[in-house]
Motif scaffolding. Sequence first.
Motif, PDB file in Angstrom:
ATOM      1  N   GLY A 186       1.533   6.786  -1.797  1.00  0.00           N
ATOM      2  CA  GLY A 186       1.367   6.642  -2.915  1.00  0.00           C
ATOM      3  C   GLY A 186       1.630   4.634  -3.020  1.00  0.00           C
ATOM      4  N   GLN A 187       0.333   4.449  -2.571  1.00  0.00           N
ATOM      5  CA  GLN A 187       0.077   2.787  -3.248  1.00  0.00           C
ATOM      6  C   GLN A 187      -1.073   2.705  -4.553  1.00  0.00           C
ATOM      7  OE1 GLN A 187       1.633   1.307  -1.297  1.00  0.00           O
ATOM      8  NE2 GLN A 187       0.967   1.306   0.254  1.00  0.00           N
ATOM      9  N   GLN A 188      -0.112   3.431  -5.684  1.00  0.00           N
ATOM     10  CA  GLN A 188      -1.234   3.109  -6.528  1.00  0.00           C
ATOM     11  C   GLN A 188      -1.398   1.403  -7.393  1.00  0.00           C
ATOM     12  OE1 GLN A 188       1.689   4.776  -6.511  1.00  0.00           O
ATOM     13  NE2 GLN A 188       2.730   4.695  -8.290  1.00  0.00           N
ATOM     14  N   VAL A 189      -2.370   1.049  -8.151  1.00  0.00           N
ATOM     15  CA  VAL A 189      -2.283  -0.159  -8.214  1.00  0.00           C
ATOM     16  C   VAL A 189      -2.181   0.125 -10.499  1.00  0.00           C
ATOM     17  CG1 VAL A 189      -3.483  -2.321  -8.630  1.00  0.00           C
ATOM     18  CG2 VAL A 189      -2.987  -1.155  -7.189  1.00  0.00           C
ATOM     19  N   SER A 190      -1.877  -0.795 -10.882  1.00  0.00           N
ATOM     20  CA  SER A 190      -1.419  -0.403 -12.361  1.00  0.00           C
ATOM     21  C   SER A 190      -2.863  -0.956 -12.434  1.00  0.00           C
ATOM     22  CB  SER A 190      -0.132  -1.573 -12.624  1.00  0.00           C
ATOM     23  OG  SER A 190      -0.751  -2.093 -13.670  1.00  0.00           O
ATOM     24  N   PRO A 191      -3.590  -0.444 -13.514  1.00  0.00           N
ATOM     25  CA  PRO A 191      -4.590  -0.471 -14.442  1.00  0.00           C
ATOM     26  C   PRO A 191      -4.566  -2.233 -15.052  1.00  0.00           C
ATOM     27  CG  PRO A 191      -3.557   1.548 -14.716  1.00  0.00           C
ATOM     28  CD  PRO A 191      -2.750   0.974 -14.358  1.00  0.00           C
ATOM     29  N   ASP A 192      -3.270  -2.412 -15.475  1.00  0.00           N
ATOM     30  CA  ASP A 192      -3.322  -4.000 -16.537  1.00  0.00           C
ATOM     31  C   ASP A 192      -3.370  -4.862 -15.477  1.00  0.00           C
ATOM     32  OD1 ASP A 192      -2.028  -3.292 -19.127  1.00  0.00           O
ATOM     33  OD2 ASP A 192      -1.255  -2.087 -17.847  1.00  0.00           O
ATOM     34  N   ASP A 193      -2.397  -4.754 -13.526  1.00  0.00           N
ATOM     35  CA  ASP A 193      -2.967  -5.915 -12.847  1.00  0.00           C
ATOM     36  C   ASP A 193      -4.157  -5.555 -12.643  1.00  0.00           C
ATOM     37  OD1 ASP A 193      -0.673  -6.662 -12.938  1.00  0.00           O
ATOM     38  OD2 ASP A 193       0.489  -4.973 -11.219  1.00  0.00           O
ATOM     39  N   CYS A 194      -5.228  -4.549 -11.703  1.00  0.00           N
ATOM     40  CA  CYS A 194      -6.357  -4.525 -12.597  1.00  0.00           C
ATOM     41  C   CYS A 194      -7.490  -4.952 -13.210  1.00  0.00           C
ATOM     42  CB  CYS A 194      -7.105  -2.957 -12.064  1.00  0.00           C
ATOM     43  SG  CYS A 194      -6.634  -2.188 -11.101  1.00  0.00           S
TER      44      CYS A 194
END
Length: 382
Positions: free
Chosen positions: A229-237
């Motif tokens: 579950g190591q997802q990254v927020s698109p806003d952080d991207c």
Amino acid sequence: MKAINQTNRDFASLSPAVQRASTVVFDSLDAFVNRKHRQPDGFSYGVTGTPTARLLEDRIAALEGGRHCVITPSGAAALMTVVMGFVRGGDHLLLSAACYGALKTFGEKWLAHMGVDVELYDPSIGAGIEALIRPATRMICIEAPGTVTMEMVDVPAIAAAARRHGVLTMMDNTWASPLGFQPLAHGVDFSVEAATKFFGGHSDVLMGSISMNDADHYAVLRETQSILGQQVSPDDCFLVLRGLETLALRLRAQSDATLRVAEWLQSQPQVERLLYPPLPSDPGHGLWKRDFRTNGCLFSMVLTPAPEAAFNGFFDSLRHFAIGASWGGVHSLAAYYPAGLQAGRAFPATDRPIVRLSIGLEDVDTLKDDLRGALAAYQAQR
């Protein structure tokens, strides 16, 4: 319900789109049933990213000189994801004694209880690491320079020894960034960056990246990212994509300023020793000069002996340096590591307290004046 089509109106922008999604929808039952076949590059569920994440991964891979990249919610998460993707019970794991503290803790307090044989090695070992490699050795973890104590590592020698024995290598390359050193070009299998630091550059986002060349390794790590579950927020991207636009400029300016501040500190009577490989006085200078192309923005120093109150005086007098444990942003930071932390580690570089400085984009003379006042306050408490 079919996938919703984008508008047909022509639109172009210099700013990347932020595409958020938890649920990915499909045009047919067959596409849904076979959705796992879309990986590792495609989209099957939000946990493995949206096109915003893929754009960032592509740009980081290009910086690293690699073919593939997986991003994670933090630099620590990137380190743990690589280890969890490939190391199993019964394996032997070699960790640099100078590597990031959370990775050592993960090895000694978690992996060791899962049947992994975790061994710390001297970061200066170089080609001598071959003597520590066993039939069960699965991975060697490197960091250069080392966290806090800044030991340099002969990365090509360790990578070559590992390849001769079929052992994987992972390097935390955050200090140099791929603009200063490219681990993949020196034989390392996985290059990890704490994108929190130089890539983001503004102390407002947490992220990590894992870059590699091998397609099978990439598939394993994409699956590991999904399972953990190591997802990254698109806003952080988006924030890191924006940070990359100024990476070269920031790194060049901070690198130059850091060397100037470090050279000045060398001449201050309260400074006993600087831990900073770009200085000729540092024992790791030869390796740094051979392999690295930037000065970084981070170094440590050992001050002349004084009671604990002297360190309070040093830090309390700072006006431009903020006190904080991270680094790599545009604001200068100072951090303190007590003697007990050094004496308690394997292969200690010193048994004395350490002050670590991260140099930002402020005026160098302003930073020198701030440090001059802090050193005077330190001296007054001796």
